[in-house]
Structure formats: structure tokens, C-alpha cells
Design a protein around this motif. Structure first.
Motif, PDB file in Angstrom:
ATOM      1  N   UNK A 144       3.918  -9.122   0.709  1.00  0.00           N
ATOM      2  CA  UNK A 144       3.519  -7.914   1.419  1.00  0.00           C
ATOM      3  C   UNK A 144       4.545  -6.810   1.238  1.00  0.00           C
ATOM      4  N   UNK A 145       4.129  -5.597   1.449  1.00  0.00           N
ATOM      5  CA  UNK A 145       5.038  -4.462   1.434  1.00  0.00           C
ATOM      6  C   UNK A 145       5.978  -4.568   2.642  1.00  0.00           C
ATOM      7  N   UNK A 146       7.230  -4.199   2.471  1.00  0.00           N
ATOM      8  CA  UNK A 146       8.223  -4.333   3.538  1.00  0.00           C
ATOM      9  C   UNK A 146       7.829  -3.594   4.810  1.00  0.00           C
ATOM     10  N   UNK A 147       7.086  -2.502   4.659  1.00  0.00           N
ATOM     11  CA  UNK A 147       6.712  -1.698   5.821  1.00  0.00           C
ATOM     12  C   UNK A 147       5.428  -2.184   6.484  1.00  0.00           C
ATOM     13  N   UNK A 148       4.737  -3.090   5.827  1.00  0.00           N
ATOM     14  CA  UNK A 148       3.420  -3.484   6.328  1.00  0.00           C
ATOM     15  C   UNK A 148       3.552  -4.665   7.284  1.00  0.00           C
ATOM     16  N   UNK A 149       3.807  -4.383   8.543  1.00  0.00           N
ATOM     17  CA  UNK A 149       4.021  -5.449   9.521  1.00  0.00           C
ATOM     18  C   UNK A 149       2.712  -5.987  10.093  1.00  0.00           C
ATOM     19  N   UNK A 150       1.655  -5.190  10.045  1.00  0.00           N
ATOM     20  CA  UNK A 150       0.401  -5.598  10.682  1.00  0.00           C
ATOM     21  C   UNK A 150      -0.197  -6.831  10.012  1.00  0.00           C
ATOM     22  N   UNK A 151      -0.177  -6.858   8.674  1.00  0.00           N
ATOM     23  CA  UNK A 151      -0.704  -8.009   7.964  1.00  0.00           C
ATOM     24  C   UNK A 151       0.167  -9.240   8.180  1.00  0.00           C
ATOM     25  N   UNK A 152       1.478  -9.046   8.208  1.00  0.00           N
ATOM     26  CA  UNK A 152       2.379 -10.160   8.487  1.00  0.00           C
ATOM     27  C   UNK A 152       2.130 -10.738   9.871  1.00  0.00           C
ATOM     28  N   UNK A 153       1.934  -9.856  10.832  1.00  0.00           N
ATOM     29  CA  UNK A 153       1.691 -10.301  12.198  1.00  0.00           C
ATOM     30  C   UNK A 153       0.387 -11.094  12.293  1.00  0.00           C
ATOM     31  N   UNK A 154      -0.636 -10.645  11.567  1.00  0.00           N
ATOM     32  CA  UNK A 154      -1.925 -11.343  11.565  1.00  0.00           C
ATOM     33  C   UNK A 154      -1.776 -12.743  10.979  1.00  0.00           C
TER      34      UNK A 154
END
Length: 267
Positions: A232-242
Motif C-alpha cells: 500500500x501507499x504509505x499515506x493510505x491508512x484506510x485500506x490498511x485499517x480495513x
């Protein structure tokens, strides 16, 4: 050889990954997901509709993000990686060589640990991965193990189907083959004559009665194990959280049991 294996695990880590483009390209209400059209049980077509482990996992990720989902079917992983790099899709599921990925992408924690099967047939002198150095090893066109074999100084030989790979093994055009555990088990269920159990049950000394090919596993957990992770992109926290939420619950375990008949969420 041990140093080579350590290098693979720590540096090259050939993993089944999720690739996610920059967050500015992810629609607020639609998640575009690239998948392979013929990669059972991860993604495949049934009655012209996509299904499989990766398809259901993507839907759950989109649900956690409160987004709709759109699938983009492609034929190979190189195309998936290209689409992600060009931000034409938001999410791509598949196994990629980490050394070729954009520096903007990082990996998540492993969420699944499926297995490969390395096997030989008519080459009885082959008993370890060391015996396969500089030797040809069959792999499927959509296989995940090309870079892994190359790193172990083997020579991957690509085939479009399992049957053509098995034929090459029978005719001694390759020394071994590698498949996912699912592919290997499913094929042997349809072709029990390739198993040692069949040979023992045959109980015949006539050469004409003996099968032309009997498969033997080459057991080495350091080559057969895969790690499925997310990129994932370093700034993309929403997908990581999901993804983290699905890992913490039983969602991924349930999908693993459904498609692999076992829990592959632990190493």
C-alpha cells in the motif's frame, strides 16, 4: 545454499501481495480492483461472474471502506502491476517480485500463508533443492514462483497448463515442477495413477502395467511456503485499517476454510 535461502526470505521475499495505488486515485465511492481471470481458487469465473478467495476478500475490504467495488480482469500479474503503477486501478491482488515494486509502496503484515509443492517424477536422483541447481523446473504461466526459482539458481520453464507441465516431466524435458498445494492436490485427485499409493496398489511386476509417471514431493519448507501480504501507499491508512480489522476478526480465517479447507492465516 542456506545463505541464498536467508537472502530470499529477508530481501527478495516473493509474496502474494495486494498492490494499492496512490490514495488520490481511489474514488470516494468505488474501489477498482484488478484480478486474474483464471487463478482458482483465488480468482476465477463462474457463470461469467468473478468469484474466489481474493474476490471475496476485496469485497470485504471495500465494505469496510464503505465503497462500491469494480473488478478489472487481466491475464497476468505483469499487467496488474502496470495498471497499479499507472494508477488505472486502485487495488491489485496477486504475487509480485518486491524488488520491482515502486518505492512509494510498502508491505502490510502477512495475512495468509499458503503452500507450494515442489515435486519430481521420473528423475529419482532428485531429492533436494540442491539437486535442482541449474536444472529446468516447470512452472505455470500464471505461477507465483518464477523469481523464487531463479534466486535458487534453478531455470524456470513456463507451461500453459498442468497437463503440459506433467507431460514435460514424463518426457524428461524438465527435472521437476512447482504448483500451489491446491493445484497439486486437485490434479492428483483427478489423476490418482500419478501417486505412489496407486503404484503400490497395482502390485504388478510387468513393465507394461506400470504407470509412466509417479510423482514425488521434494519437501523443503523454505521454498514451498509463501507469504501473502499487502502493498500500500504509505499515506493510505484506510485500506490498511480495513485489512487489519479483517485480520483481527474471523473473516480471513472463514475465507481460508471456505476456499482451502484449512486455516492458512498462521505460518
Amino acid at each position: 545454499m542456506k545463505k541464498v535461502l536467508i537472502s530470499i526470505l529477508s530481501g527478495i521475499i516473493l509474496s502474494l501481495v495486494i498492490l494499492i495505488s496512490a490514495p488520490t486515485h481511489i474514488s470516494a465511492d468505488t474501489l477498482k480492483v484488478g484480478i486474474l481471470a483464471d487463478n482458482k481458487p483465488y480468482s476465477y469465473l463462474t457463470n461469467k461472474k468473478v468469484t474466489g478467495f481474493e474476490v471475496e476478500l476485496s469485497k470485504k475490504i471495500a465494505q469496510e471502506m464503505d465503497a462500491n467495488i469494480k473488478f478489472v480482469k487481466v491475464s497476468d500479474r505483469k499487467k496488474l502491476q502496470k495498471l497499479v503503477s499507472e494508477h488505472q486501478i486502485d487495488l491489485a491482488l496477486g504475487q509480485f517480485d518486491k524488488t520491482t515494486l515502486s518505492s512509494k509502496l510498502i508491505t502490510t503484515d502477512t495475512y495468509l500463508y499458503p503452500q507450494n509443492v515442489l515435486f519430481t517424477g521420473t528423475h529419482r536422483h532428485i531429492s533436494s533443492i540442491e539437486d535442482l541447481q541449474n536444472k529446468k523446473v516447470g512452472i505455470l504461466a500464471n505461477g507465483n514462483q518464477h523469481q523464487l526459482l531463479t534466486s535458487l539458481q534453478m531455470k524456470p520453464k513456463v507451461y500453459n497448463s498442468i497437463s503440459s507441465l506433467m507431460k514435460a516431466l514424463e518426457n524428461k524435458k524438465i527435472k521437476a515442477g512447482i504448483l500451489t498445494d491446491y493445484e497439486y492436490t486437485a490434479y492428483l485427485n483427478k489423476h490418482p495413477e500419478l501417486t505412489s499409493a496407486y503404484l503400490q496398489a497395482l502390485n504388478s511386476t510387468k513393465k507394461s502395467d506400470l504407470p509412466k509417471l509417479t510423482l514425488t514431493r521434494i519437501k523443503d519448507p523454505q521454498i514451498t511456503s509463501q507469504q501473502l501480504v499487502g502493498i500500500t501507499d504509505k499515506r493510505n491508512t484506510k485500506l490498511n485499517q480495513a485489512l487489519d480489522k479483517l485480520k483481527d476478526g474471523n473473516d480471513i480465517i472463514d475465507l481460508s476454510q471456505k476456499y482451502f479447507s484449512q486455516d492458512l492465516t498462521k505460518p
